[in-house]
Structure formats: C-alpha cells, structure tokens
Design an enzyme around this catalytic site. Structure first.
Site, PDB file in Angstrom:
ATOM      1  N   ASN A 154       0.953  -1.126  -0.120  1.00  0.00           N
ATOM      2  CA  ASN A 154       0.128   0.095  -0.237  1.00  0.00           C
ATOM      3  C   ASN A 154       0.912   1.154  -0.046  1.00  0.00           C
ATOM      4  O   ASN A 154       1.646   1.602   1.053  1.00  0.00           O
ATOM      5  CB  ASN A 154      -0.871   0.098   1.241  1.00  0.00           C
ATOM      6  CG  ASN A 154      -1.912   1.098   1.510  1.00  0.00           C
ATOM      7  OD1 ASN A 154      -1.707   2.035   0.410  1.00  0.00           O
ATOM      8  ND2 ASN A 154      -2.749   1.131   2.163  1.00  0.00           N
ATOM      9  N   LEU A 181     -15.718   3.470   9.432  1.00  0.00           N
ATOM     10  CA  LEU A 181     -15.565   4.630  10.144  1.00  0.00           C
ATOM     11  C   LEU A 181     -14.120   4.629  10.704  1.00  0.00           C
ATOM     12  O   LEU A 181     -13.754   4.300  11.824  1.00  0.00           O
ATOM     13  CB  LEU A 181     -16.524   4.859  11.320  1.00  0.00           C
ATOM     14  CG  LEU A 181     -17.902   4.508  11.198  1.00  0.00           C
ATOM     15  CD1 LEU A 181     -18.782   4.609  12.559  1.00  0.00           C
ATOM     16  CD2 LEU A 181     -18.379   5.664   9.992  1.00  0.00           C
ATOM     17  N   ASN A 211     -10.253   7.004  10.249  1.00  0.00           N
ATOM     18  CA  ASN A 211      -9.857   8.493  10.096  1.00  0.00           C
ATOM     19  C   ASN A 211     -10.624   9.045   8.628  1.00  0.00           C
ATOM     20  O   ASN A 211     -11.178   9.989   8.727  1.00  0.00           O
ATOM     21  CB  ASN A 211      -8.418   8.960   9.886  1.00  0.00           C
ATOM     22  CG  ASN A 211      -8.044  10.189  10.418  1.00  0.00           C
ATOM     23  OD1 ASN A 211      -8.833  10.737  11.041  1.00  0.00           O
ATOM     24  ND2 ASN A 211      -6.747  10.464  10.274  1.00  0.00           N
ATOM     25  N   ASP A 269      -9.093  12.341  16.989  1.00  0.00           N
ATOM     26  CA  ASP A 269      -9.172  10.856  17.633  1.00  0.00           C
ATOM     27  C   ASP A 269     -10.319  10.799  18.505  1.00  0.00           C
ATOM     28  O   ASP A 269     -10.332  11.388  19.185  1.00  0.00           O
ATOM     29  CB  ASP A 269      -7.687  10.542  18.283  1.00  0.00           C
ATOM     30  CG  ASP A 269      -7.721   9.169  18.691  1.00  0.00           C
ATOM     31  OD1 ASP A 269      -8.685   8.660  18.823  1.00  0.00           O
ATOM     32  OD2 ASP A 269      -6.653   8.567  18.552  1.00  0.00           O
ATOM     33  N   ASN A 319     -14.052   0.071  17.453  1.00  0.00           N
ATOM     34  CA  ASN A 319     -13.812   0.406  18.833  1.00  0.00           C
ATOM     35  C   ASN A 319     -14.579   1.019  19.918  1.00  0.00           C
ATOM     36  O   ASN A 319     -14.473   1.119  20.993  1.00  0.00           O
ATOM     37  CB  ASN A 319     -12.123   0.906  18.825  1.00  0.00           C
ATOM     38  CG  ASN A 319     -11.326  -0.131  18.467  1.00  0.00           C
ATOM     39  OD1 ASN A 319     -11.049  -1.135  19.073  1.00  0.00           O
ATOM     40  ND2 ASN A 319     -10.739   0.417  17.310  1.00  0.00           N
ATOM     41  N   GLU A 367      -8.240  -5.214   4.993  1.00  0.00           N
ATOM     42  CA  GLU A 367      -8.167  -4.906   3.735  1.00  0.00           C
ATOM     43  C   GLU A 367      -7.060  -5.603   3.146  1.00  0.00           C
ATOM     44  O   GLU A 367      -7.018  -5.894   1.986  1.00  0.00           O
ATOM     45  CB  GLU A 367      -7.983  -3.202   3.424  1.00  0.00           C
ATOM     46  CG  GLU A 367      -9.294  -2.566   3.738  1.00  0.00           C
ATOM     47  CD  GLU A 367      -8.877  -1.038   3.905  1.00  0.00           C
ATOM     48  OE1 GLU A 367      -8.751  -0.649   5.191  1.00  0.00           O
ATOM     49  OE2 GLU A 367      -9.405  -0.410   2.924  1.00  0.00           O
TER      50      GLU A 367
HETATM   51  P1  ADP Z   1      -7.542   5.172   8.922  1.00  0.00           P
HETATM   52  O1  ADP Z   1      -7.092   3.770   8.368  1.00  0.00           O
HETATM   53  O2  ADP Z   1      -8.605   5.684   7.990  1.00  0.00           O
HETATM   54  O3  ADP Z   1      -6.269   5.815   9.299  1.00  0.00           O
HETATM   55  P2  ADP Z   1      -8.268   3.596  11.210  1.00  0.00           P
HETATM   56  O4  ADP Z   1      -9.533   2.712  10.694  1.00  0.00           O
HETATM   57  O5  ADP Z   1      -7.028   2.987  11.620  1.00  0.00           O
HETATM   58  O6  ADP Z   1      -8.158   4.836  10.198  1.00  0.00           O
HETATM   59  O7  ADP Z   1      -9.148   4.496  12.308  1.00  0.00           O
HETATM   60  C1  ADP Z   1      -8.215   5.367  13.155  1.00  0.00           C
HETATM   61  C2  ADP Z   1      -9.132   5.784  14.092  1.00  0.00           C
HETATM   62  O8  ADP Z   1      -9.801   5.041  14.987  1.00  0.00           O
HETATM   63  C3  ADP Z   1      -8.493   6.964  15.078  1.00  0.00           C
HETATM   64  O9  ADP Z   1      -8.319   8.157  14.565  1.00  0.00           O
HETATM   65  C4  ADP Z   1      -9.546   6.847  16.079  1.00  0.00           C
HETATM   66  O10 ADP Z   1     -10.511   8.165  15.985  1.00  0.00           O
HETATM   67  C5  ADP Z   1     -10.300   5.643  15.949  1.00  0.00           C
HETATM   68  N1  ADP Z   1      -9.842   4.842  17.429  1.00  0.00           N
HETATM   69  C6  ADP Z   1      -8.928   3.931  17.085  1.00  0.00           C
HETATM   70  N2  ADP Z   1      -8.972   3.186  18.523  1.00  0.00           N
HETATM   71  C7  ADP Z   1     -10.065   3.602  19.095  1.00  0.00           C
HETATM   72  C8  ADP Z   1     -10.359   3.205  20.389  1.00  0.00           C
HETATM   73  N3  ADP Z   1      -9.999   2.381  21.069  1.00  0.00           N
HETATM   74  N4  ADP Z   1     -11.809   3.888  20.765  1.00  0.00           N
HETATM   75  C9  ADP Z   1     -12.130   5.103  19.944  1.00  0.00           C
HETATM   76  N5  ADP Z   1     -11.654   5.156  18.708  1.00  0.00           N
HETATM   77  C10 ADP Z   1     -10.774   4.631  18.209  1.00  0.00           C
END
Ligand code: ADP
Length: 403
Positions: free
Chosen positions: A12, A214, A216, A287, A339, A389
């Site tokens: 990726n 859901l 980032n 976050d 989460n 993914e």
């Molecule tokens: P991406 O792949 O789009 O960068 P992810 O799917 O890894 O993102 O999600 C990242 C987001 O998940 C973080 O910005 C945060 O908001 C949220 N996140 C991760 N762990 C937790 C948790 N334990 N509780 C709440 N939100 C979480």
C-alpha cells in the site's frame, strides 16, 4: 509460479510511505507486517515485525530517499527472516490502487496497458494514484517475472446504478471531465459486507447490508445482495460522512463563498476541506478516544463535534435504509466503528422504527471477532465486523494468479 507458491506480498504505497504485509494464502496467516514512513525526509523510519518467526518488531531510522530504496529496504528485512522477494513461495505482489475509474471493476494483473490506464486516472486521484504507480514500477523492477496485481478501492462500487453514481449536473461537462461518484474504501466494504453475511449464516446474495467504515476517513455503503448500490464518497474521498479531518457533505456554494468573500484560492479551500475540517476542524481533535475523554470532562466543543458526526451518520443510515428497502444488517467497521461503543450506540439510538437497536452489554464487549450487538428482538442485525483490507487484497490477488 511453482505449485507451492502461496505467499502474497501486499503493498500500500502512499506519497511518503509504504505499508506492507506478507501473507500465506494457505491459511491467510500473516508472515510479516511493516511500514516505511517519511520517505524522502532526513530521518525515514522503517518498522518491521516478522510474525512468522515470532521475532520482535525491528525499527530503524535512516534516510530512505525514494520508493525504490524503501522497497529494497523492505526486501532486505524480509530476506533477513528467510521471507525474501526471491523466494519461490512468493506467488504475487498485490497493490492497493486507490482509483480505478470505471474500467477496472475487478482485480487486474498489471501490464503496460493497465499501468497506462492507472496513469490516465491521475487527474481524478492526484494524491493517490502517482504513489501507487511508483510502488508498482518499483516492485516490477525488483521482480519483473512475478505477477503484480492491482486491487482497486473503487472496484466494488462500479456496480452502482447510474442514478446513484451521477451528479445532477450538465451531462456533457460531467462526461468531458469524468465527474461522477466513484466511491472509495471498496476493498473494505466488499470484505465487511461478505463477512456480515457469513455472521448471519447467509450467502451474500441473500442479504442487504449497510456498511459503515468509520476510520480517520469514513464512508458508508448500501450493499444489496452482495452488490454495492450506493456509497457516500464521490469523485474524491471528500464527500459523505464527517471524517477525522474532512468535512464530508457540504453545500458546494461554500466553495464559491470562500473564494469570493474570504479570498481563498482552490488549493486553500482544498486544504481547508480535506485537512482542517471534520472532527479536527470542529473541536481540534480527530481521535475519537480523545473526543470521548473531553466529553467526559464536560467539554462542549467536543460534545458538539460528536453530535454533528452522529447526526450525519444517522442520516446515511436512514437514506440507505430507503435505498435498500429491506435492511438485514448494519455493520460497523474500521478504527472508530470497531472500537467506539458510544458511537455505535448513539448512531442507532432513536432508529427503532427502522428496526434498529443495540444491546448495551453486547455493545460494551471488546473483541477482535466479528459479532452481533443487537438484541434478539431487533428486526435488523447490528454487527461489529473488523475490516481486513490486506487480507482481502491478498485473497483477490491470489484468486487471480494462484493455482
Ligand atoms: P485509517 O485507516 O483511516 O487511518 P483507522 O481505521 O485505523 O483509520 O481508524 C483510526 C481512528 O480510529 C482513530 O483516529 C480514532 O479516532 C479511532 N480509534 C482507534 N482506536 C479507538 C478506540 N479504542 N476507541 C475509539 N476510537 C478509536
């Protein structure tokens, strides 16, 4: 390819990073995972975990000038664990490619014509496709004999009917500039919708699912009988849900207003809507953990940001319930979806008339497994389905080249 070539390297490639995973498709296990960050900067960083050997994570910081050096460094790390790119067990390299336009409706073995077409799509994916192309060319140079497969973020959404994919703008202008809704996160929506059907003990053809990815970045999709019929992202990943740093849906006249009244140019508006909006624009944090912590301390801005996020999410659940007519399941996935129990609870609250409800105890359980969180009586299943993914890309790649 030899008969026992069952490994797939998933790459990726971003503009300044390369994420990778080596999987064995005999059983879908991960042999190694890693990340090269800050490519081209003074202190690039490589972290590598050789899961196959049970070894510890190795990290090093040094300048890595470009993607070629990055991939060579990855190859060296893999070789050190006996998992090198020259291994006869490696069947293919699977590349995540963000934009496949309308042509690429399925994973595709990359040849010169395919690469040209991915290049032709650069104007509609200026941030992503160039990095993907660099990753592909570098991998080809390292292993010219090995099949390289492109797995497109947009492919799953190419089944959207025209009435969902087209914007209501002048058709000639739209067609001349290939302006339409393509959708993204398709690999995740495909994987999660299929896993949701599995969780319900049904075939994908027999269920209608709303997938809420859901992370980032965030997107929703309406999947009818295994086929995507609508999704919330559009020409670019800016449309739709409120995201970490992106506004999602907005009146396009805001753009003219920012130009005419605030004197901003196109690049400044682009930066505002993509990087300084969404949760971060609303409350300074993107976050969800931090936002929940601030809400618990009585922070009003964080609470409003959360409410705006949830309000948009609810609107999409409602809209996609209408699009699908009958909904069998709503599946939450990615960082927030997997989460953040308060997000799941708030998104479904008040939607009992649509057949949706969440069981508080089930919702509070923390687990890496796909699971149902709706009560027995609910007409629509609500599920948490961790996305994967890389496994999906490896699976699609192997299905194409494996024996
Ligand atoms: P991406 O792949 O789009 O960068 P992810 O799917 O890894 O993102 O999600 C990242 C987001 O998940 C973080 O910005 C945060 O908001 C949220 N996140 C991760 N762990 C937790 C948790 N334990 N509780 C709440 N939100 C979480």
């Amino acid at each position: 390819m030899t008969a026992n070539a069952t490994r797939v390297l998933v790459l990726n490639s971003g503009s300044s990073s390369v994420k990778y995973q080596l999987l064995d498709m005999k059983d879908g296990s991960r042999l190694a995972v890693g990340l090269v960050e800050r490519i081209g900067e003074e202190t690039s960083r490589l972290s590598h975990t050789p899961l196959a050997t049970g070894g510890d994570k190795r990290e090093r910081e040094a300048r890595i000038a470009d993607h070629e050096e990055a991939l060579k460094a990855v190859a060296d790390e893999l070789s050190a664990d006996g998992l090198g790119l020259d291994s006869p067990e490696l069947a293919a390299i699977g590349h995540r490619v963000v934009h496949g336009g309308l042509k690429f409706t399925a994973p595709t073995v990359i040849d010169d014509a395919v690469l040209k077409e991915i290049e032709r799509l650069v104007p509609v994916a200026p941030l992503h496709n160039p990095a993907n192309i660099t990753g592909i060319k570098t991998a080809q140079a390292l292993r010219p004999d090995l099949p390289q497969v492109a797995v497109f973020d947009t492919a799953f959404h190419t089944t959207m009917p025209e009435h969902a994919a087209r914007y209501a703008i002048d058709v000639e202008t739209a067609d001349a500039h290939r302006i339409r809704r393509y959708g993204f996160h398709g690999t995740s929506h495909a994987y999660v919708s299929r896993k949701t059907a599995e969780l319900l003990g049904k075939a994908p053809e027999d269920v209608n699912v709303i997938v809420l990815h859901l992370g980032n970045g965030a997107s929703a999709s309406a999947v009818a009988s295994g086929r995507c019929v609508d999704t919330s992202m559009g020409l670019t990943p800016l449309e739709g849900l409120v995201m970490g740093t992106r506004s999602g849906d907005i009146d396009p006249a805001v753009v003219f207003h920012l130009k005419r009244v605030a004197g901003m140019d196109a690049d400044e508006v682009d930066e505002l809507l993509n990087k300084k909006s969404g949760l971060v624009g609303l409350c300074g944090d993107n976050d969800m953990r931090e936002i929940r912590r601030r809400i618990d301390e009585g922070d009003q801005r964080a609470a409003l940001a959360f409410d705006i996020y949830i309000h948009r999410l609810k609107k999409y659940i409602g809209a996609y319930s209408a699009v699908l007519g009958r909904v069998d399941a709503v599946a939450f996935t990615a960082g927030v979806g997997e989460n953040a129990a308060p997000v799941r609870e708030a998104a479904v609250k008040g939607l009992e008339e649509l057949g949706l409800a969440v069981d508080a105890d089930l919702n509070a359980v923390r687990s890496d497994a796909a699971r149902l969180i709706s009560p027995e009586y609910a007409r629509v299943a609500v599920a948490v389905v961790p996305t994967d993914e890389e496994l999906e890309i490896a699976g699609q790649t192997y299905a194409l080249v494996g024996n």
